[in-house]
Structures are given as structure tokens and as C-alpha cells.
Design a protein around this motif. Sequence first.
Motif, PDB file in Angstrom:
ATOM      1  N   SER A 284      40.172  -1.067 -22.743  1.00 53.38           N
ATOM      2  CA  SER A 284      39.788   0.083 -21.934  1.00 53.38           C
ATOM      3  C   SER A 284      38.597  -0.203 -21.028  1.00 53.38           C
ATOM      4  CB  SER A 284      39.460   1.264 -22.851  1.00 53.38           C
ATOM      5  OG  SER A 284      38.411   0.923 -23.745  1.00 53.38           O
ATOM      6  N   GLY A 285      38.045  -1.404 -21.117  1.00 53.62           N
ATOM      7  CA  GLY A 285      36.843  -1.759 -20.376  1.00 53.62           C
ATOM      8  C   GLY A 285      35.637  -1.751 -21.297  1.00 53.62           C
ATOM      9  N   GLY A 286      34.584  -2.437 -20.902  1.00 51.01           N
ATOM     10  CA  GLY A 286      33.408  -2.529 -21.766  1.00 51.01           C
ATOM     11  C   GLY A 286      33.639  -3.502 -22.894  1.00 51.01           C
ATOM     12  N   GLU A 287      32.754  -3.463 -23.862  1.00 50.97           N
ATOM     13  CA  GLU A 287      32.855  -4.385 -24.979  1.00 50.97           C
ATOM     14  C   GLU A 287      32.220  -3.800 -26.223  1.00 50.97           C
ATOM     15  OE1 GLU A 287      30.844  -7.861 -23.496  1.00 50.97           O
ATOM     16  OE2 GLU A 287      28.852  -7.088 -24.031  1.00 50.97           O
ATOM     17  N   ALA A 288      32.704  -4.275 -27.355  1.00 50.14           N
ATOM     18  CA  ALA A 288      32.092  -3.935 -28.641  1.00 50.14           C
ATOM     19  C   ALA A 288      31.176  -5.076 -29.042  1.00 50.14           C
ATOM     20  CB  ALA A 288      33.171  -3.730 -29.702  1.00 50.14           C
ATOM     21  N   GLU A 289      30.123  -4.752 -29.766  1.00 51.57           N
ATOM     22  CA  GLU A 289      29.209  -5.775 -30.258  1.00 51.57           C
ATOM     23  C   GLU A 289      29.166  -5.714 -31.772  1.00 51.57           C
ATOM     24  OE1 GLU A 289      25.372  -6.724 -28.268  1.00 51.57           O
ATOM     25  OE2 GLU A 289      24.482  -6.219 -30.221  1.00 51.57           O
ATOM     26  N   VAL A 290      29.356  -6.862 -32.387  1.00 50.53           N
ATOM     27  CA  VAL A 290      29.349  -6.961 -33.853  1.00 50.53           C
ATOM     28  C   VAL A 290      28.303  -7.994 -34.239  1.00 50.53           C
ATOM     29  CG1 VAL A 290      30.685  -7.529 -35.920  1.00 50.53           C
ATOM     30  CG2 VAL A 290      31.803  -6.370 -33.991  1.00 50.53           C
ATOM     31  N   ARG A 291      27.457  -7.623 -35.179  1.00 52.60           N
ATOM     32  CA  ARG A 291      26.436  -8.549 -35.678  1.00 52.60           C
ATOM     33  C   ARG A 291      26.668  -8.809 -37.160  1.00 52.60           C
ATOM     34  NH1 ARG A 291      20.337  -7.606 -33.995  1.00 52.60           N
ATOM     35  NH2 ARG A 291      21.338  -8.312 -32.062  1.00 52.60           N
ATOM     36  N   ILE A 292      26.739 -10.081 -37.521  1.00 54.63           N
ATOM     37  CA  ILE A 292      26.941 -10.482 -38.921  1.00 54.63           C
ATOM     38  C   ILE A 292      25.692 -11.216 -39.382  1.00 54.63           C
ATOM     39  CG2 ILE A 292      28.333 -11.819 -40.539  1.00 54.63           C
ATOM     40  CD1 ILE A 292      30.681 -11.564 -38.606  1.00 54.63           C
ATOM     41  N   THR A 293      25.109 -10.722 -40.464  1.00 56.98           N
ATOM     42  CA  THR A 293      23.961 -11.386 -41.085  1.00 56.98           C
ATOM     43  C   THR A 293      24.363 -11.776 -42.501  1.00 56.98           C
ATOM     44  OG1 THR A 293      22.444 -10.001 -39.796  1.00 56.98           O
ATOM     45  CG2 THR A 293      21.529 -11.171 -41.692  1.00 56.98           C
ATOM     46  N   THR A 294      24.351 -13.067 -42.788  1.00 57.92           N
ATOM     47  CA  THR A 294      24.793 -13.510 -44.108  1.00 57.92           C
ATOM     48  C   THR A 294      24.347 -14.939 -44.374  1.00 57.92           C
ATOM     49  OG1 THR A 294      26.748 -13.775 -45.541  1.00 57.92           O
ATOM     50  CG2 THR A 294      27.013 -14.371 -43.230  1.00 57.92           C
ATOM     51  N   ALA A 295      24.204 -15.257 -45.653  1.00 56.29           N
ATOM     52  CA  ALA A 295      23.985 -16.639 -46.092  1.00 56.29           C
ATOM     53  C   ALA A 295      25.214 -17.147 -46.831  1.00 56.29           C
ATOM     54  CB  ALA A 295      22.759 -16.711 -46.997  1.00 56.29           C
ATOM     55  N   TYR A 296      26.331 -16.429 -46.695  1.00 58.07           N
ATOM     56  CA  TYR A 296      27.579 -16.817 -47.352  1.00 58.07           C
ATOM     57  C   TYR A 296      27.942 -18.258 -46.959  1.00 58.07           C
ATOM     58  CZ  TYR A 296      32.547 -16.720 -48.532  1.00 58.07           C
ATOM     59  OH  TYR A 296      33.785 -16.997 -49.061  1.00 58.07           O
ATOM     60  N   PRO A 297      28.378 -19.068 -47.920  1.00 60.27           N
ATOM     61  CA  PRO A 297      28.725 -18.775 -49.307  1.00 60.27           C
ATOM     62  C   PRO A 297      27.591 -19.006 -50.309  1.00 60.27           C
ATOM     63  CG  PRO A 297      29.499 -20.947 -48.753  1.00 60.27           C
ATOM     64  CD  PRO A 297      28.826 -20.413 -47.522  1.00 60.27           C
ATOM     65  N   ALA A 298      26.378 -19.279 -49.815  1.00 56.87           N
ATOM     66  CA  ALA A 298      25.268 -19.483 -50.744  1.00 56.87           C
ATOM     67  C   ALA A 298      24.972 -18.218 -51.536  1.00 56.87           C
ATOM     68  CB  ALA A 298      24.019 -19.928 -49.981  1.00 56.87           C
ATOM     69  N   ARG A 299      25.158 -17.062 -50.892  1.00 60.10           N
ATOM     70  CA  ARG A 299      24.996 -15.768 -51.572  1.00 60.10           C
ATOM     71  C   ARG A 299      26.172 -14.876 -51.214  1.00 60.10           C
ATOM     72  NH1 ARG A 299      19.680 -16.268 -49.670  1.00 60.10           N
ATOM     73  NH2 ARG A 299      19.995 -14.617 -48.130  1.00 60.10           N
ATOM     74  N   ALA A 300      26.660 -14.146 -52.170  1.00 56.75           N
ATOM     75  CA  ALA A 300      27.835 -13.291 -51.966  1.00 56.75           C
ATOM     76  C   ALA A 300      27.420 -11.932 -51.419  1.00 56.75           C
ATOM     77  CB  ALA A 300      28.610 -13.131 -53.276  1.00 56.75           C
ATOM     78  N   GLU A 301      26.827 -11.953 -50.232  1.00 58.15           N
ATOM     79  CA  GLU A 301      26.430 -10.706 -49.598  1.00 58.15           C
ATOM     80  C   GLU A 301      26.419 -10.901 -48.089  1.00 58.15           C
ATOM     81  OE1 GLU A 301      21.575 -11.157 -49.728  1.00 58.15           O
ATOM     82  OE2 GLU A 301      22.582 -10.193 -51.417  1.00 58.15           O
ATOM     83  N   ALA A 302      26.657  -9.822 -47.365  1.00 63.51           N
ATOM     84  CA  ALA A 302      26.649  -9.863 -45.911  1.00 63.51           C
ATOM     85  C   ALA A 302      26.380  -8.472 -45.378  1.00 63.51           C
ATOM     86  CB  ALA A 302      27.979 -10.382 -45.376  1.00 63.51           C
ATOM     87  N   VAL A 303      25.730  -8.407 -44.234  1.00 64.61           N
ATOM     88  CA  VAL A 303      25.511  -7.153 -43.533  1.00 64.61           C
ATOM     89  C   VAL A 303      26.212  -7.241 -42.188  1.00 64.61           C
ATOM     90  CG1 VAL A 303      23.825  -5.586 -42.502  1.00 64.61           C
ATOM     91  CG2 VAL A 303      23.301  -6.754 -44.654  1.00 64.61           C
ATOM     92  N   VAL A 304      27.112  -6.290 -41.933  1.00 70.01           N
ATOM     93  CA  VAL A 304      27.871  -6.270 -40.678  1.00 70.01           C
ATOM     94  C   VAL A 304      27.579  -4.947 -39.976  1.00 70.01           C
ATOM     95  CG1 VAL A 304      30.146  -6.342 -39.601  1.00 70.01           C
ATOM     96  CG2 VAL A 304      29.700  -7.678 -41.674  1.00 70.01           C
ATOM     97  N   SER A 305      27.091  -5.024 -38.743  1.00 73.01           N
ATOM     98  CA  SER A 305      26.834  -3.804 -37.955  1.00 73.01           C
ATOM     99  C   SER A 305      27.603  -3.913 -36.651  1.00 73.01           C
ATOM    100  CB  SER A 305      25.331  -3.647 -37.682  1.00 73.01           C
ATOM    101  OG  SER A 305      24.829  -4.766 -36.978  1.00 73.01           O
ATOM    102  N   ALA A 306      28.019  -2.771 -36.102  1.00 74.98           N
ATOM    103  CA  ALA A 306      28.825  -2.785 -34.888  1.00 74.98           C
ATOM    104  C   ALA A 306      28.511  -1.598 -34.016  1.00 74.98           C
ATOM    105  CB  ALA A 306      30.308  -2.777 -35.274  1.00 74.98           C
ATOM    106  N   THR A 307      28.580  -1.812 -32.716  1.00 76.22           N
ATOM    107  CA  THR A 307      28.414  -0.733 -31.743  1.00 76.22           C
ATOM    108  C   THR A 307      29.547  -0.845 -30.724  1.00 76.22           C
ATOM    109  OG1 THR A 307      26.982  -2.126 -30.360  1.00 76.22           O
ATOM    110  CG2 THR A 307      25.918  -0.670 -31.959  1.00 76.22           C
ATOM    111  N   GLY A 308      29.932   0.287 -30.158  1.00 77.72           N
ATOM    112  CA  GLY A 308      30.967   0.308 -29.140  1.00 77.72           C
ATOM    113  C   GLY A 308      32.357   0.079 -29.676  1.00 77.72           C
ATOM    114  N   VAL A 309      32.556   0.272 -30.979  1.00 78.84           N
ATOM    115  CA  VAL A 309      33.852   0.021 -31.598  1.00 78.84           C
ATOM    116  C   VAL A 309      34.844   1.103 -31.180  1.00 78.84           C
ATOM    117  CG1 VAL A 309      35.080  -0.142 -33.787  1.00 78.84           C
ATOM    118  CG2 VAL A 309      32.805  -1.155 -33.547  1.00 78.84           C
ATOM    119  N   PRO A 310      36.066   0.748 -30.753  1.00 76.41           N
ATOM    120  CA  PRO A 310      37.032   1.762 -30.350  1.00 76.41           C
ATOM    121  C   PRO A 310      37.439   2.644 -31.515  1.00 76.41           C
ATOM    122  CG  PRO A 310      38.071  -0.410 -30.495  1.00 76.41           C
ATOM    123  CD  PRO A 310      36.592  -0.620 -30.618  1.00 76.41           C
ATOM    124  N   GLU A 311      37.653   3.934 -31.228  1.00 77.52           N
ATOM    125  CA  GLU A 311      38.030   4.882 -32.279  1.00 77.52           C
ATOM    126  C   GLU A 311      39.520   4.815 -32.552  1.00 77.52           C
ATOM    127  OE1 GLU A 311      36.692   8.713 -31.140  1.00 77.52           O
ATOM    128  OE2 GLU A 311      34.568   8.148 -31.074  1.00 77.52           O
TER     129      GLU A 311
END
Length: 311
Positions: A284-311
Motif C-alpha cells: 500500500s506504500g510506506g514501510e513497516a519497521e521491525v526491531r529485534i533485540t536478542t542474544a539468541y541462541p546464547a539466551r532463550a529470550e528476545a524482544v521484538v517491536s514493530a511500527t507501521g504494521v499493516p492491520e
Amino acid sequence: ELFERILRQRHPSGLFGRIIADPMIAHECFSACARFFPGFIYYHELTNDARALDAALGLAENALRHKDIWRKRAKKAGGRAIELWITEPMALLYGVTGRQEYLDFVGMIGETIEMPDRGAHAHGYMATLRGLQTAALITGDAAWNAKPEAARRMIIEHHFELADGCTPECFPHSGANEGCSIADWLMLNLNTAAITGEETAYEHAEHIFWNALAFNQWNTGCFGVRSTAPTGYSMRRFEEAWWCCLHHGGLALVEYARHAVTLRENAIQVNLLVPGTYRVALPSGGEAEVRITTAYPARAEAVVSATGVPE
């Protein structure tokens, strides 16, 4: 600087460097398959340098002028000769130019490809299959992936792949692996997931990445050859392959990151936990932004944030 040095070695034929006709294949036109062919296309994509595209077009035109020789070679080898990996740059050039002749050349080779149980240099064979997958991704026609998928399933089901995800130097089995072969195997599975939406293919790629490919990399950053045995790895052969495995390993690392976040059926997909910020173009135009913060596979955790995601 490297690009400039390569350009200075161009021949009127469109080929580059010192051209030695291999007596096994007998014609210099097969030099067009050199791995700087797709390299020129990637370089053009990154820099928009028209000289890189012109160099790639020169190699493609050389191949087209000798199409009958290429067809004969492909048929004789059952599509399992290393130089047939020219499918990848030819498919990429079709995507850039839209010239049907380039896609037809890929199809000509694809028709001859036999399954890996017949024997093949694994790196060359899987790079050839990736060319067909590239055609599938560019055209949107999944039929191009039929042979790559049949071969991929045979490699898994017939245990040509070892437990850690590494593939042999030569199919069906051999006494060593190669970083370039592992890199192709990783990318073959990544492409499968992109074409089919099969999540298990991304899971398989992740297994290959963190085990086989990571273990193949030296502390110098290079990739190479290691001996294998029925009981695991051995030290009979243990060497860097800067002329091949190095740049294919690097390409696989880039492709792994490129597949981490994708758009499918108008939904953002987080396929692989690779830390970074990803911008995904939306229909539809524009873009979504996704940020992944993780030390995987050293640690089994991750933080995923997103903006502009289509509904």
C-alpha cells in the motif's frame, strides 16, 4: 578497488581474466559461469554502477551466443556439472532486464537436472538449483521450484545431510564437507520457505546456520573444508578455502539476515531471530519497521517491536 581491477581484465568476448579451456568441457564459453557474474549484479544493486550491469550483460550475451554448447554440456552431465550454476545470474538478470532469453536459458538447464543420488559436486549442484529458485521468486511461478524441492527432500530423507546440517563435498556421500556446500544448503532451505511459506524450512535453515555453518567458520572469518567420518568430524583435511567457501559463506550470512523479517499475505513474518532493525516495504506504500533485540541462541529470550504494521 577490487571491482576496478576486475573490470580491467575484460575481453572483447565479454569474458574476464585468464581464460583456460578445461579439456573436460573444451570450450572457453564456460568461463562465463565465473562467480563474479552474480557478483556484478549484486554490486549493481548496491551501488547502481552501470558498468557492473554492463559487465554482467556481456557475460550473459556470451552464454547466449554459445547456447547450443551449453545445452549439449547440460544434457551430457544430467544438469549436474558445476558450471551450470550460471542459472543464478541468468535468473537475476531476467529480474533486472525482463529479457525472456535469460529466463529461457535457465529453463534449458533446468530441464536436464537429475537428482543428487546420481552423484554431483554439492556446491555446484545446489547453486544451480538456487538459480531455479531465483526464477521462482522473481516470476512468482512456484513450478520453477519443483526440481529444487524434490532434490531438497531427497537430501534430507536419504540422509545425505549429516546430523548437524552439513552437506558433503560431493553427493550422495564423501569424506569431507565444504563451507560453500553448507552455504548453498542453507540458502536452498531459505528460498524454499520464501517460495512455499513452509515454516519447517526456516527451522531447518536455522539448524544449519547455528550448527553446520557456524562450526565451519574459522576464527579468521574464513570458511573451508573439513573431513567427516561415520563417527563425526576428523582432521584428515582441515583447510581454509578463500577462493570459494569464503565468499559463499559470506553470501549465506547476508541471505540469512535478509530472510529474518519478511512480508507474506500482507502480514509481517519474523522468521529468524537475527538482531537488527528491519524495514519492510508495504504494497500500500510506506514501510513497516521491525526491531529485534536478542542474544539468541546464547539466551532463550528476545524482544521484538514493530511500527507501521499493516492491520
